[in-house]
Design a protein around this motif. Structure first.
Motif, short mmCIF file in Angstrom:
data_model
loop_
_atom_site.label_atom_id
_atom_site.label_comp_id
_atom_site.label_asym_id
_atom_site.label_seq_id
_atom_site.Cartn_x
_atom_site.Cartn_y
_atom_site.Cartn_z
N LEU A 33 30.24 39.41 51.74
CA LEU A 33 31.62 39.65 51.32
C LEU A 33 32.19 38.52 50.48
N LYS A 34 31.84 37.30 50.84
CA LYS A 34 32.43 36.15 50.15
C LYS A 34 32.15 36.17 48.65
N ASN A 35 30.97 36.64 48.28
CA ASN A 35 30.61 36.65 46.87
C ASN A 35 31.30 37.76 46.09
N MET A 36 31.71 38.79 46.79
CA MET A 36 32.32 39.92 46.10
C MET A 36 33.82 39.77 45.96
N ILE A 37 34.41 39.03 46.90
CA ILE A 37 35.86 38.92 46.92
C ILE A 37 36.40 38.20 45.69
N GLY A 38 37.32 38.83 45.04
CA GLY A 38 38.03 38.20 43.93
C GLY A 38 37.30 38.23 42.60
N GLY A 39 36.06 38.71 42.59
CA GLY A 39 35.35 38.81 41.31
C GLY A 39 35.95 39.89 40.43
N LEU A 94 40.18 34.77 52.83
CA LEU A 94 40.71 35.53 51.70
C LEU A 94 41.38 34.62 50.68
N PRO A 95 41.23 34.96 49.41
CA PRO A 95 41.81 34.08 48.37
C PRO A 95 43.34 34.16 48.34
N ARG A 96 43.91 33.18 47.69
CA ARG A 96 45.38 33.08 47.64
C ARG A 96 46.04 34.30 47.02
N GLN A 97 45.35 34.89 46.06
CA GLN A 97 46.00 36.01 45.34
C GLN A 97 45.95 37.33 46.12
#
Ligand code: ADP
Ligand code: MG
Length: 142
Positions: A94-100, A117-120
């Motif tokens: 999941l970490k690699n897919m998030i925010g891409g 989870l990222p800031r955005q």
């Protein structure tokens, strides 16, 4: 922003309008009790994004993905995840897919991995107001 919907259809329509505006890179974190409308909203979101398949809850398999020309739509449901969440999330990649830019992530029970989870991340809260009434609150962090 706050919405009250009075039917599953209205919740889907709300999701659908948002889905039509997706460009890739968005992360949506959905919170709310069972039956509060998260999956229903995501069905609309997926439809708005152009997914023609029926979207069913990935509760038992944790994640389903749908390929679109501009991005891959990932629907994640963390309800059944137990034990070492960090490990599970790592296994899912999941970490690699998030925010891409090539992905849109939509995560049910996202509060369980808040710190990953990222800031955005856009948080959406669902409340069951009884019978067919649901309150849906969009929050944008920062
Ligand atoms: P969750 O994913 O949060 O557990 P679901 O979307 O799977 O919730 O289930 C919501 C249930 O509530 C569905 O059976 C749906 O038909 C029903 N429902 C009734 N009114 C609404 C509404 N206003 N919005 C969303 N779902 C509703
Ligand atoms: Mg659900």
């Amino acid at each position: 922003m706050e919405f009250i919907t009075k039917s599953a259809n209205q919740t889907q329509d709300l999701g659908q309008r948002l889905g039509a505006s997706l460009i890739g890179g968005e992360v949506f974190a959905l919170e709310g009790d069972l039956g509060s409308g998260k999956t229903t909203f995501i069905q609309g979101l997926a439809k708005g994004a152009g997914i023609t398949q029926r979207v069913i809850s990935p509760t038992f398999i944790v994640m389903r993905q749908y390929s679109l020309p501009k991005f891959t739509f990932y629907h994640v449901d963390l309800y059944r995840l137990e034990g070492d969440l960090n490990k599970e999330i790592e296994n899912l990649g999941l970490k690699n897919m998030i925010g891409g830019n090539n992905s849109v992530m939509v995560i049910e029970w996202a509060e369980r991995i808040k710190e990953l989870l990222p800031r955005q991340t856009k948080w959406i809260k669902f409340e069951n107001l009884g019978e067919d009434k649901r309150k849906i609150i969009y929050e944008t962090q920062n």
